[in-house]
Design a protein around this motif. Structure first.
Motif, PDB file in Angstrom:
ATOM      1  N   GLY A 140      49.976 -23.825  17.207  1.00  0.00           N
ATOM      2  CA  GLY A 140      50.752 -23.755  15.970  1.00  0.00           C
ATOM      3  C   GLY A 140      51.583 -22.497  15.808  1.00  0.00           C
ATOM      4  N   ALA A 141      51.294 -21.463  16.566  1.00  0.00           N
ATOM      5  CA  ALA A 141      52.060 -20.217  16.474  1.00  0.00           C
ATOM      6  C   ALA A 141      53.115 -20.203  17.586  1.00  0.00           C
ATOM      7  N   SER A 142      54.069 -19.290  17.481  1.00  0.00           N
ATOM      8  CA  SER A 142      55.109 -19.134  18.503  1.00  0.00           C
ATOM      9  C   SER A 142      55.141 -17.690  18.974  1.00  0.00           C
ATOM     10  N   TYR A 143      55.327 -17.532  20.271  1.00  0.00           N
ATOM     11  CA  TYR A 143      55.333 -16.216  20.886  1.00  0.00           C
ATOM     12  C   TYR A 143      56.579 -16.066  21.741  1.00  0.00           C
ATOM     13  N   THR A 144      57.230 -14.913  21.630  1.00  0.00           N
ATOM     14  CA  THR A 144      58.448 -14.643  22.386  1.00  0.00           C
ATOM     15  C   THR A 144      58.132 -13.693  23.530  1.00  0.00           C
ATOM     16  N   PHE A 145      58.513 -14.111  24.726  1.00  0.00           N
ATOM     17  CA  PHE A 145      58.345 -13.302  25.931  1.00  0.00           C
ATOM     18  C   PHE A 145      59.728 -12.923  26.446  1.00  0.00           C
ATOM     19  N   VAL A 146      59.904 -11.643  26.732  1.00  0.00           N
ATOM     20  CA  VAL A 146      61.159 -11.139  27.274  1.00  0.00           C
ATOM     21  C   VAL A 146      61.018 -11.028  28.788  1.00  0.00           C
ATOM     22  N   PHE A 147      61.989 -11.592  29.494  1.00  0.00           N
ATOM     23  CA  PHE A 147      62.023 -11.555  30.958  1.00  0.00           C
ATOM     24  C   PHE A 147      63.158 -10.646  31.392  1.00  0.00           C
ATOM     25  N   ASN A 148      62.844  -9.710  32.260  1.00  0.00           N
ATOM     26  CA  ASN A 148      63.854  -8.876  32.915  1.00  0.00           C
ATOM     27  C   ASN A 148      63.691  -9.096  34.410  1.00  0.00           C
ATOM     28  N   VAL A 149      64.723  -9.653  35.007  1.00  0.00           N
ATOM     29  CA  VAL A 149      64.670 -10.022  36.415  1.00  0.00           C
ATOM     30  C   VAL A 149      65.487  -8.999  37.213  1.00  0.00           C
ATOM     31  N   ALA A 150      64.852  -8.429  38.220  1.00  0.00           N
ATOM     32  CA  ALA A 150      65.489  -7.390  39.042  1.00  0.00           C
ATOM     33  C   ALA A 150      66.524  -8.007  39.980  1.00  0.00           C
ATOM     34  N   PRO A 151      67.532  -7.228  40.386  1.00  0.00           N
ATOM     35  CA  PRO A 151      68.519  -7.734  41.347  1.00  0.00           C
ATOM     36  C   PRO A 151      67.875  -8.173  42.665  1.00  0.00           C
ATOM     37  N   LEU A 152      66.704  -7.641  42.996  1.00  0.00           N
ATOM     38  CA  LEU A 152      66.020  -8.004  44.242  1.00  0.00           C
ATOM     39  C   LEU A 152      65.214  -9.305  44.123  1.00  0.00           C
ATOM     40  N   TYR A 153      65.251  -9.930  42.948  1.00  0.00           N
ATOM     41  CA  TYR A 153      64.551 -11.200  42.773  1.00  0.00           C
ATOM     42  C   TYR A 153      65.058 -12.193  43.812  1.00  0.00           C
ATOM     43  N   PRO A 154      64.252 -12.949  44.451  1.00  0.00           N
ATOM     44  CA  PRO A 154      62.835 -13.242  44.229  1.00  0.00           C
ATOM     45  C   PRO A 154      61.881 -12.371  45.042  1.00  0.00           C
ATOM     46  N   HIS A 155      62.393 -11.322  45.671  1.00  0.00           N
ATOM     47  CA  HIS A 155      61.511 -10.464  46.460  1.00  0.00           C
ATOM     48  C   HIS A 155      60.745  -9.494  45.584  1.00  0.00           C
ATOM     49  N   GLU A 156      61.096  -9.457  44.324  1.00  0.00           N
ATOM     50  CA  GLU A 156      60.397  -8.640  43.331  1.00  0.00           C
ATOM     51  C   GLU A 156      60.121  -9.525  42.129  1.00  0.00           C
ATOM     52  N   ALA A 157      58.904  -9.443  41.604  1.00  0.00           N
ATOM     53  CA  ALA A 157      58.517 -10.272  40.459  1.00  0.00           C
ATOM     54  C   ALA A 157      59.307  -9.876  39.221  1.00  0.00           C
ATOM     55  N   PRO A 158      59.581 -10.837  38.333  1.00  0.00           N
ATOM     56  CA  PRO A 158      60.228 -10.476  37.073  1.00  0.00           C
ATOM     57  C   PRO A 158      59.280  -9.644  36.207  1.00  0.00           C
TER      58      PRO A 158
END
Length: 184
Positions: A75-93
């Protein structure tokens, strides 16, 4: 003839260079941006998740809103912020929860403890994998690998009490000396 390394620059090479100066500059996409575009084109989010891009020109920074439809946080809502590195996918977000939550795997500063965001990240994983991992944390919180040790201890020792504390936090009450926003 194409000169790959620019050897033997003559008058033609200089003219070509002048023509390029008049052309509008186009930003070359990083490999991470190309991968993100592909993933976003193919992404099918579950109905309890919504994606938002604060800057439509930046695919590497976005928000996912999760509204669990079962479990302690239903029933609740949660906001997650994603910052993806230029090296993605070799580096996790990098993922952070913007909504204050009483959860054993998310601390009060919004740091998320999810193995695929740390030591188990592999380039074959995707943003969808992370979203499903976050959803799983709402269904099955893991008190064995906590960031919020107090919440984990309550969950381990008394699941019913943990549920009551989560409900108190969702109604905007204080839990363990910390005030929470009203989400229900």
């Amino acid at each position: 003839m194409i000169k790959i390394f620019g050897v033997g620059r003559g008058k033609r090479a200089e003219e070509s260079k002048d023509d390029d100066a008049e052309a509008p500059a186009t930003k070359k996409k990083q490999p991470g941006e190309i991968r993100m575009q592909k993933e976003l084109d193919e992404m099918e989010l579950p109905p309890q998740c919504h994606i938002n891009f604060p800057d439509k020109n930046n695919l590497m920074h976005f928000q996912i809103q999760i509204s669990p439809d079962e479990g302690f946080w239903k029933g609740a809502s949660y906001t997650f912020v994603f910052n993806v590195a230029p090296l993605y996918p070799h580096e996790a977000p990098k993922v952070k929860c913007e909504t204050k939550i009483y959860h054993p795997n998310i601390d009060l500063q919004g740091n998320v403890c999810l193995n695929i965001l740390r030591e188990d990240w592999k380039p074959v994983l995707s943003i969808s994998s992370v979203v499903y991992g976050l959803l799983y944390l709402f269904l099955e919180p893991n008190p064995g690998d906590p960031l919020n040790h107090e919440a984990a201890e309550v969950l381990r020792n008394n699941r019913g009490e943990f549920g009551r504390m989560v409900q108190r936090s969702l109604r905007g009450g204080a839990v363990a000396g910390h005030a929470f926003p009203k989400l229900l």
